[in-house]
Design an enzyme around this catalytic site. Structure first.
Site, short mmCIF file in Angstrom:
data_model
loop_
_atom_site.label_atom_id
_atom_site.label_comp_id
_atom_site.label_asym_id
_atom_site.label_seq_id
_atom_site.Cartn_x
_atom_site.Cartn_y
_atom_site.Cartn_z
N SER A 130 0.84 -1.21 0.00
CA SER A 130 0.00 0.00 0.00
C SER A 130 0.86 1.25 0.00
O SER A 130 1.93 1.27 0.59
CB SER A 130 -0.92 0.03 1.22
N LYS A 184 -4.15 -6.75 3.49
CA LYS A 184 -4.16 -5.63 2.53
C LYS A 184 -5.59 -5.34 2.07
O LYS A 184 -5.99 -4.18 1.90
CB LYS A 184 -3.26 -5.94 1.34
N HIS A 187 -7.31 -3.51 4.74
CA HIS A 187 -6.74 -2.15 4.72
C HIS A 187 -7.50 -1.31 3.69
O HIS A 187 -7.93 -0.19 3.96
CB HIS A 187 -5.25 -2.21 4.36
N ASN A 188 -7.67 -1.86 2.50
CA ASN A 188 -8.37 -1.11 1.45
C ASN A 188 -9.83 -0.88 1.80
O ASN A 188 -10.38 0.18 1.50
CB ASN A 188 -8.26 -1.84 0.11
N GLU A 191 -9.92 1.88 4.10
CA GLU A 191 -9.64 3.09 3.29
C GLU A 191 -10.94 3.59 2.61
O GLU A 191 -11.22 4.79 2.60
CB GLU A 191 -8.58 2.73 2.25
#
Ligand code: NBP
Length: 479
Positions: A130, A184, A187-188, A191
């Site tokens: 990222s 990940k 995480h996105n 986000e």
């Protein structure tokens, strides 16, 4: 003879090229390859002097230029291209070599590839990266998943290439097989939620209150010095302050209101549905993008149903109103992160990954898009309350949401009365209110389910399952 390379990168579009340059800047010898040669030539022509690169046009030459056990970082489009590259690499690699997939692959694909490659004695690492273009070059947050043996081979390179915060690299082994890509993905998802919340705060300031884009830019710039301090808040101020290069006022007013998505937010929501974890803020953020992507339907609806529901003049935003929106944003953000971390905890148990949530917060503090001061609080809270069932139950977050609660409710009420959609603010508040009820209304759901489907219910005063003979004599029987 030319010295062999420490690492090879195949796939030299934005991310691969910048990661290759990053590795070279850190003193590693980097082998370069791309399916078509133009990108390789361009990289060498423009940046070849930055470090030690060995460029190859053919995959067999690329593999031959690597020191053993070889480390090949694949940075191609996620999906079939990754399988294609792996298949081709298998013709040239040997037992003990390591393939690292640094793209945004679906964690289930990573699990499949890992199982397949381990049979061939090739180590496979699925690594989330990222930080976008700049992060890849300057130091991203990296989330590798794979065997410890493979990690030990790549760790000296990856930890040097990663962003560093307080001397700690933003890269650590997350767990086996798909763990890194799963982290990940979440995480996105977070986000997505974070950006949606920021967008809702912007909408309230712009639409309910009479704030110009540049005034809102200043408000966001001010929030950067408080609890909300983060990369996303910082770039929001920058984007809102930007003037249109074509001279038509604020750039933001010339950008179409149709959000795109590449799929990681949707995957996060799909996985949460599979696992039964309520991640309302992330899911609403995915739906909000979907609704934004239907402009003609929205135009027709505005014409038929009317737009905003504001009575009279726009209000002006004073310190109190601005602070309330800030508090609502902060409380909703805490919910979004609490939900994301809960999803990680449940996935960890389901897939046997043993994820370390404090470590995840630690490696998200720098390099990545959601980097924020806030992640230090998560790191501290998971260390202080390792068994807490939710981040919301850790002292810091409990106190923060309680402090913001009244403002949060006022802001959601204002939005509802004004006809402004705040799906992430409102669903976060609904989740919070649902969570705070030791006894909620699902007893009625169970009663209804028992009525039409004989699904049975459990009693508050006895063990076991029960059923009412609804269409017979109405008596209760043990289920
Ligand atoms: P892209 O996702 O745009 O992929 C382009 C690269 O894939 C080119 O090198 C292309 O080669 C190669 N490729 C394709 Br398409 N099909 C191939 C095939 N069948 N065999 C071999 N190579 C193939 O590049 P990117 O934006 O640099 O992203 C790379 C990965 O990193 C993606 O998984 C992406 O989701 C992820 N990621 C991107 C960002 C970002 O900010 N862009 C951030 C974080 C993660 P060609 O030149 O010959 O066409």
């Amino acid at each position: 003879m030319t010295e062999l390379a420490d690492i090879g990168v195949t796939g030299l579009a934005t991310m691969g090229a910048n990661l290759a340059r990053n590795a070279a800047h850190k003193g590693f010898r980097v082998a370069l390859h791309n399916r078509t040669n133009e990108k390789t030539r361009k990289l060498v022509a423009e940046y070849g002097a930055e470090g030690a690169f060995i460029a190859s046009e053919k995959l067999n030459d690329f593999v031959a230029s690597l020191a053993k056990p070889r480390v090949v970082l694949i940075m191609v489009k996620a999906g079939k291209p990754v399988d294609d590259v792996i298949e081709e690499l298998l013709n040239h690699l040997e037992a003990g070599d390591i393939i690292v997939d640094g793209g945004n692959s679906l964690f289930e694909d990573t699990r499949r590839r890992e199982a397949f490659l381990s049979q061939k004695h090739i180590n496979f690492v699925g690594m989330g990266v990222s930080g976008g273009e700049e992060g890849a070059l300057e130091g991203p947050s990296m989330m590798p998943g794979g065997t410890r043996k493979a990690w030990e081979r790549i760790a000296p390179m990856m930890t040097k290439m990663a962003a560093q915060v307080d001397g700690t690299p933003c890269c650590a082994l997350m767990g086996p097989d798909g763990a890194g890509h799963y982290v990940k993905m979440v995480h996105n998802g977070i986000e997505y939620a974070d950006m949606q919340l920021i967008t809702e705060a912007y909408d309230l300031l712009r639409t309910v209150y009479d704030c110009s884009a540049s005034e809102i830019a200043e408000i966001f710039a001010g929030w950067k010095s408080g609890d909300l301090d983060s990369y996303l808040i910082e770039i929001t101020a920058t984007v809102l302050a930007k003037r249109d290069p074509q001279g038509k006022g604020a750039l933001i007013d010339q950008i179409r209101d149709e959000a795109e998505q590449k799929g990681t937010g949707r995957w996060t929501a799909q996985s949460a549905l599979e696992l039964g974890v309520p991640i309302t803020a992330i899911t609403e953020a995915v739906f909000a993008r979907a609704l934004s992507g239907r402009p003609s339907q929205r135009q027709a609806a505005e014409a038929a149903l009317g737009g905003l529901r504001q009575a009279g003049e726009k209000r002006s935003a004073g310190r109190t109103e601005i602070d309330k929106i800030r508090d609502a944003l902060y409380a909703s953000k805490i919910i979004a992160y609490a939900q994301g971390f809960e999803q990680l905890a449940v996935a960890s148990k389901t897939y046997g990954w043993d994820l370390d949530l404090g470590q995840i917060a630690t490696i998200w503090r720098g390099g990545c898009i959601i980097r924020a001061r806030f992640l230090d609080r998560i790191r501290e809270s998971t260390a202080a309350h390792p068994d807490a069932q939710s981040l919301l139950l850790a002292d810091y977050f409990r106190d923060a949401v309680l402090k913001a609660e009244a403002s949060w409710r006022d802001v959601v009420v204002l939005a509802v009365q004004s006809g402004i959609a705040v799906p992430a603010f409102a669903s976060s508040l609904a989740y919070y209110d649902g969570l705070r009820r030791a006894r909620g209304p699902a007893n009625l759901l169970q009663g209804l389910r028992d009525y039409f489907g004989a699904h049975t219910y459990r009693r508050v005063d006895a063990d076991g399952s029960f059923h009412i003979r609804w269409s017979q004599d109405g008596t209760e029987i043990a289920g």
